[in-house]
Design a protein around this motif. Structure first.
Motif, mmCIF file in Angstrom:
data_model
loop_
_atom_site.group_PDB
_atom_site.id
_atom_site.type_symbol
_atom_site.label_atom_id
_atom_site.label_comp_id
_atom_site.label_asym_id
_atom_site.label_seq_id
_atom_site.Cartn_x
_atom_site.Cartn_y
_atom_site.Cartn_z
ATOM 1 N N UNK A 74 -2.278 -10.768 0.153
ATOM 2 C CA UNK A 74 -0.970 -10.544 -0.455
ATOM 3 C C UNK A 74 -1.047 -9.573 -1.639
ATOM 4 N N UNK A 75 -2.231 -9.438 -2.243
ATOM 5 C CA UNK A 75 -2.314 -8.636 -3.464
ATOM 6 C C UNK A 75 -3.170 -7.385 -3.373
ATOM 7 N N UNK B 121 -3.748 -5.684 -0.233
ATOM 8 C CA UNK B 121 -3.604 -5.007 1.052
ATOM 9 C C UNK B 121 -2.272 -4.277 1.129
ATOM 10 N N UNK B 122 -1.672 -3.993 -0.033
ATOM 11 C CA UNK B 122 -0.358 -3.382 -0.019
ATOM 12 C C UNK B 122 -0.447 -1.859 -0.007
ATOM 13 N N UNK B 123 -1.504 -1.330 -0.597
ATOM 14 C CA UNK B 123 -1.630 0.123 -0.682
ATOM 15 C C UNK B 123 -2.707 0.651 0.264
ATOM 16 N N UNK B 124 -3.644 -0.195 0.642
ATOM 17 C CA UNK B 124 -4.684 0.174 1.615
ATOM 18 C C UNK B 124 -5.105 -1.127 2.272
ATOM 19 N N UNK C 148 -8.147 3.693 -9.928
ATOM 20 C CA UNK C 148 -8.269 4.998 -9.274
ATOM 21 C C UNK C 148 -6.975 5.800 -9.414
ATOM 22 N N UNK D 276 -4.020 4.580 -9.901
ATOM 23 C CA UNK D 276 -2.849 3.794 -9.533
ATOM 24 C C UNK D 276 -2.821 2.543 -10.414
ATOM 25 N N UNK D 277 -1.761 1.761 -10.323
ATOM 26 C CA UNK D 277 -1.695 0.537 -11.105
ATOM 27 C C UNK D 277 -1.727 -0.667 -10.167
ATOM 28 N N UNK D 278 -2.753 -1.487 -10.297
ATOM 29 C CA UNK D 278 -2.910 -2.655 -9.418
ATOM 30 C C UNK D 278 -2.963 -3.942 -10.231
ATOM 31 N N UNK E 259 -16.885 2.259 -6.126
ATOM 32 C CA UNK E 259 -16.329 2.692 -4.858
ATOM 33 C C UNK E 259 -17.320 2.364 -3.749
ATOM 34 N N UNK F 246 -7.016 11.616 5.247
ATOM 35 C CA UNK F 246 -6.820 11.772 3.799
ATOM 36 C C UNK F 246 -8.062 11.597 2.936
ATOM 37 N N UNK G 137 -10.314 5.388 3.405
ATOM 38 C CA UNK G 137 -9.457 4.656 4.350
ATOM 39 C C UNK G 137 -10.186 4.443 5.668
#
Lengths: 180, 132
Positions: free
Chosen positions: A43-44, A46-49, A75, A77-79, A121, A147, A151
């Motif tokens: 739920x937390x 897996x939203x962006x990748x 990276x 982004x804000x997580x 990473x 990309x 991914x």
């Protein structure tokens, strides 16, 4: 007598499981990385990748990634997470990290990282870097369907379902099968 | 027999609790108003949703990932992952969890506006999204 033999066989069997080492007679016990799932993690993270399996990094890397400051700038982004969730997810990742895994790819990942190093990473882990060194960049960053090497699912067709990354299961989106 | 009935009732309750994924926007808007936000204005919400902010030399807006047409799927500007349409009329599971909405307001406002959104801005945006 038969009973004795039975007991003997069972002991051997149990002993094997208890001392489940990295490998048995040189053959790793499980392929890939453990395809473990956890609802809170899904739920937390897996939203962006896709939700990277914990067995892809050692515990120290997950701890670093999951620090509040790191999540704020993840990276670029804000997580950010609320504190309860952050702790529970960190525990899930740390407890299932590459360090104690019996899965083949996790073992290779942890063995390739020098003791003091803390890669944040997966794509910077020496073993993972080496495995992808022969793929031309035009198939990765120059390929809008992929990309970035980050991914995994854009190429590894069995990664999400089984945690398997074998080269014969690769299909590079926008390009095709890979034979080196 | 008694036990069976009891179990059936229990199952029904569970089922209803699960499917009642109601839209939480009205509840959240009320909550923000109780904290001092005004009635709110969907048009102001729309303007903010579309407004571009320059960060590190590039324009960012809510539309960067959620697209111009809220009834269509968007995609994460960096990772490319598909984001289901934001319109609650299209994606029925949208805005069904207060905690999730708070989480994404915090993350996305910081990423786009370089600060948290005020409660008034949140009310305006929620009213705008609710109409889609």
């Amino acid at each position: 007598m038969t009973r004795f033999i039975l007991v003997l066989i069972m002991s051997v069997f149990i002993a094997q499981n208890v001392y489940a080492a990295d490998n048995f007679l040189g053959v790793p016990r499980f392929k890939g990385v453990e395809p473990i799932k956890n609802a809170l993690y899904q739920a937390n993270c897996a939203e962006c990748h896709f939700a990277y399996f914990p067995g892809l990094l050692p515990a120290r890397s997950w701890r670093d990634l999951m620090a509040p400051k790191s999540l704020e700038n993840h990276f670029g982004d804000n997580a950010e997470l609320d504190e309860m969730d952050r702790r529970m997810i960190t525990n899930f990742l740390v407890n299932n990290a590459a360090d104690d895994s019996h899965y083949k790819r996790s073992i290779k990942i942890r063995r390739s990282i020098a003791d003091g190093d803390v890669p944040v990473r997966i794509t910077k882990v020496p073993y993972i870097k080496r495995k992808h060194s022969e793929i031309p960049d035009r198939l990765i960053r120059g390929n809008p369907k992929v990309r970035s090497l980050s991914y995994c699912l854009n190429c590894h067709t069995q990664a999400a379902s089984k945690g398997v990354f074998d080269d014969d299961t690769v299909f590079i989106k926008g390009y095709g099968e890979w034979d080196d | 027999m008694r036990l069976n009935q009891f179990i059936i009732v229990c199952l029904c309750c569970l089922f209803m609790a699960n499917t009642a994924s109601a839209n939480v926007i009205p509840e959240m808007v009320e909550g923000f108003q109780a904290q001092g936000a005004s009635v709110g204005d969907a048009d102001a919400g729309e303007a903010l949703w579309k407004k571009k902010f320059m960060v590190e030399g590039k324009a960012r807006s809510c539309q960067s990932c959620h697209t111009l047409d809220l009834t269509k799927a968007g995609s994460h500007i960096r990772t490319g992952k598909i984001i289901e349409p934001m319109a609650p009329s299209v994606t029925l599971t949208r805005f069904s969890e207060v905690k999730k909405v708070h989480k994404w307001f915090r993350r996305n406002c910081k990423w786009v506006l370089s600060r948290e959104c005020s409660i008034q801005e949140k009310v305006d945006i929620l009213l705008f999204l609710q109409k889609q």
